[in-house]
Scaffold this active site. Structure first.
Site, PDB file in Angstrom:
ATOM      1  N   SER A 102      -2.593   8.109 -11.346  1.00 20.55           N
ATOM      2  CA  SER A 102      -1.540   8.186 -10.347  1.00 20.55           C
ATOM      3  C   SER A 102      -0.950   9.608 -10.357  1.00 20.55           C
ATOM      4  O   SER A 102      -1.671  10.575 -10.176  1.00 20.55           O
ATOM      5  CB  SER A 102      -0.485   7.116 -10.617  1.00 20.55           C
ATOM      6  N   LYS A 154      21.430  -0.100   5.596  1.00 21.11           N
ATOM      7  CA  LYS A 154      21.879   0.594   4.389  1.00 21.11           C
ATOM      8  C   LYS A 154      21.595  -0.203   3.125  1.00 21.11           C
ATOM      9  O   LYS A 154      21.460   0.378   2.040  1.00 21.11           O
ATOM     10  CB  LYS A 154      23.387   0.880   4.489  1.00 21.11           C
TER      11      LYS A 154
END
Length: 287
Positions: A102, A154
């Site tokens: 990764s 949000k």
């Protein structure tokens, strides 16, 4: 300057010893890091990288042992290595230890050549987000979650609320963009060395022996043997380390304001969580 002076001396007086600076990058990749468990980030590695490239040496060797982490910090470290390699006109030789997967592999492709042990783990070219959900637990313990926002998105993916399909789709769209950036970077650096394999960018990982076939690494070998074969049997390896000691680096002593009992308790609790997350990352690769 050292090379110039060496060339001006008679051959019998010239030094034949080559010193290659070595940087060791180990751990998960993330911004910041706790008091007790430092991590890899541009802030924590920039000084080491710049010091290594200041050496009068034909190459810089980088040892990597990381299961990944932040794609942003991974790319920033990659870019700093490549910028200095271009500026100083030096080769970068990367050596994989247990794993470069990764974000760890993203840093590894900063190398002009990548070497690894046959049993090293490489790849995992993908993006992952992991979290926990606690909505049922909240009901069981009789706690009501109250969140007030300005902006309807949000509080997306709030772990204390049921997961919404549209929130997951939004997250996956972001992951695809990050994944594309990762793929482009690997293709740019590895070029025609990469084999046309449908699994290459799916997030799978392999031993370096298989990685060699796929073009993810250039050769199998260890740092000492490779460097002495390439630059001569007298080649010396110089490990670049941070200037401060253990306690100074972690900020445990020498602080002007000191630590209160709550500070220490909070740091310890944070360290336990960090350790669990780090353990999970390593365990994914059987380590």
């Amino acid at each position: 300057m050292k090379r110039l002076l060496n060339r001006l001396l008679p051959k019998s007086w010239r030094s034949t010893v080559v010193t290659v600076p070595v940087i060791r990058l180990q751990g998960i990749i993330m911004a910041g890091g706790g008091q007790f468990r430092p991590s890899l980030s541009l802030a924590s590695t920039a000084g080491l990288i710049e010091k290594a490239f200041s050496f009068d040496a034909p190459a810089v060797a980088i040892s990597i042992n990381s299961p990944g982490g932040s794609p942003v910090q991974s790319r920033l470290i990659f870019k700093r290595i490549r910028d200095l390699a271009t500026e100083k006109n030096k080769k970068v030789l990367v050596f994989v230890e247990d794993v470069a997967a990764s974000g760890g592999y993203m840093i590894a492709v900063a190398g002009d050549e990548i070497f690894a042990d046959p049993s090293s783990i490489v790849g995992s070219i993908g993006v992952v987000s992991a979290s926990f959900g606690f909505p049922e637990l909240m009901k069981k313990i009789g706690v009501e979650r109250r969140v007030h926002t300005a902006g309807q998105n949000k509080a997306v993916l709030d772990p204390f609320k049921p997961e919404k399909k549209e929130d997951v789709e939004r997250l996956k769209a972001l992951q695809l963009e990050v994944h594309e950036t990762f793929i482009d970077l690997v293709k740019e650096r590895r070029g025609t060395r990469l084999k046309d394999d449908p699994d290459l960018f799916t997030g799978l990982f392999w031993t370096a022996k298989k990685g060699l076939e796929l073009g993810l690494v250039d050769a199998l070998g260890d740092m000492r043997t490779v460097l002495k074969t390439r630059f001569g049997p007298k080649t010396q390896l110089k490990l670049i380390t941070a200037p401060r000691g253990l306690f100074g680096r972690f900020g445990l002593f020498g602080s002007s304001k000191g630590f209160s009992a709550p500070d220490i308790a909070a740091a310890a609790a944070s360290g336990i969580i960090d350790a669990a997350e780090e353990r999970a990352l390593w365990a994914r690769f059987g380590l």
